[in-house]
Design a protein around this motif. Structure first.
Motif, short mmCIF file in Angstrom:
data_model
loop_
_atom_site.label_atom_id
_atom_site.label_comp_id
_atom_site.label_asym_id
_atom_site.label_seq_id
_atom_site.Cartn_x
_atom_site.Cartn_y
_atom_site.Cartn_z
N LEU A 64 7.49 -3.56 -1.50
CA LEU A 64 6.56 -3.36 -0.39
C LEU A 64 6.68 -1.93 0.12
N ASN A 65 5.55 -1.33 0.43
CA ASN A 65 5.52 0.00 1.04
C ASN A 65 6.34 1.04 0.26
N MET A 91 1.50 -14.34 -3.05
CA MET A 91 2.37 -14.50 -1.89
C MET A 91 3.11 -15.81 -2.00
N VAL A 106 -3.86 -8.71 4.40
CA VAL A 106 -3.90 -10.17 4.26
C VAL A 106 -3.69 -10.84 5.62
N GLU A 114 9.69 -3.40 7.59
CA GLU A 114 8.33 -2.89 7.55
C GLU A 114 8.32 -1.43 7.99
N PRO A 115 7.20 -0.71 7.76
CA PRO A 115 7.14 0.69 8.18
C PRO A 115 7.32 0.82 9.69
N GLU A 145 0.21 -1.65 6.36
CA GLU A 145 1.62 -1.97 6.18
C GLU A 145 1.83 -3.35 5.54
N ASP A 146 2.64 -3.36 4.49
CA ASP A 146 3.16 -4.63 3.97
C ASP A 146 4.32 -5.04 4.88
N GLU A 147 4.53 -6.35 4.98
CA GLU A 147 5.51 -6.84 5.95
C GLU A 147 6.41 -7.87 5.27
N LEU A 148 7.71 -7.72 5.44
CA LEU A 148 8.64 -8.68 4.87
C LEU A 148 9.25 -9.52 5.98
N GLN A 194 11.17 3.28 7.35
CA GLN A 194 11.00 1.84 7.58
C GLN A 194 11.91 1.42 8.73
#
Lengths: 120, 120
Positions: free
Chosen positions: B25-26, B1, A81, A97-98, A47-50, A28
């Motif tokens: 996440l991930n 979310m 999303v 994120e990744p 990828e999920d994103e924070l 990440q």
């Protein structure tokens, strides 16, 4: 193993929508970015994103609603999303994120898309 | 979310050395934890661990030196590296790490080791 100051990293640049990588772990990346105005609608295939706001206010627009975030608040946008980050007054954000994540996801944009990021 | 407030999550509990999971996440987890006093020496076989201080001061002790962190400062402890978090006055920290990470790593401790974490 050194400490990393978010404020010091954010003071290194002025430009918007151009994330910098400040740390890497477990495949990440931790990035900092300044956002101002309206970004573009996009999603990330895998990828999920924070987003964690450290200064200012961020509106995370989804197709059905908007979530407003201030300092010390975070949101996870799951892969797939559609979202559009907006910050009329400007804000400073930490991203987690990744490492492979492209900032504009599925939407390739002539000036906004960053295929490689500076490490600071 | 939904947005997640670090301050609101940290206000939900008082106990030290007991991380709560606030987001996933991930394959990674975001946790918040209150630390006070001296934790135990340990390392993680496979997981790199990120500590971001949100309140107070954290001393991250390594075998050859100590790194002191304050609010808005983070450190990544790579897997395999022995460390001992210490906070004489107490601090509040965000952790980013793989979901499988055990807080005491290789060191199993009768009261400190947490095999399952509360999600808040």
């Amino acid at each position: 193993m050194q400490k990393i100051s978010l404020a010091e990293k954010l003071a290194l640049f002025e430009d918007s929508c151009n994330p910098r990588v400040i740390a890497q772990l477990n495949g990440q990346e931790v990035k900092v970015v300044k956002l101002k105005g309206e970004f573009i609608w996009h999603h990330h295939e895998r990828e999920d994103e924070l987003f964690l706001v450290v200064r200012g206010r961020l509106e995370m627009r989804f197709r059905d609603r908007t979530v407003e975030l201030g300092p010390g608040e975070l949101i996870v946008v799951p892969h797939g999303v559609e979202h559009c980050p907006v910050s009329p007054e400007g804000c400073e954000v930490v991203l987690f994120e990744p490492a492979a994540t492209i900032n504009t996801g599925n939407a390739v944009h002539a000036t906004l898309t960053r295929h490689t990021l500076e490490h600071v």
